[in-house]
Design a protein around this motif. Structure first.
Motif: not given
Length: 93
Positions: A1-29
């Motif tokens: 039941m999708k209404d019991l979940l929130n998409v915001q809980d699945y989103l990533f921050s720059n720190a969550d994606v790990g090292d992308w050689e300066g491209e972390e913000e782009h990868v997270a977005e």
């Protein structure tokens, strides 16, 4: 039941994606945009566990993949569409 979940809980921050050689913000977005895109394709009545597996599977498949940096966004959304549809088809089998 999708209404019991929130998409915001699945989103990533720059720190969550790990090292992308300066491209972390782009990868997270990009990843967050793909998660929002996938969220729209998921049926509202799907079980929470399946939704959780689908959304988490996007990162599992793309983690460390240069496609997040190099592919056109349309190519990535095509992949997400295929991934969601094939995963749902497997659930129905």
């Amino acid at each position: 039941m999708k209404d019991l979940l929130n998409v915001q809980d699945y989103l990533f921050s720059n720190a969550d994606v790990g090292d992308w050689e300066g491209e972390e913000e782009h990868v997270a977005e990009t990843l967050n945009e793909l998660i929002h895109f996938a969220w729209q394709q998921i049926p509202d009545d799907l079980e929470c566990e399946i939704i959780d597996n689908l959304i988490n599977g996007i990162w599992e498949h793309l983690r460390g993949d240069l496609a997040l940096l190099e592919a056109e966004f349309e190519e990535l959304t095509d992949w997400v569409t295929h991934y969601i549809q094939s995963s749902l088809d497997e659930q129905m089998s």
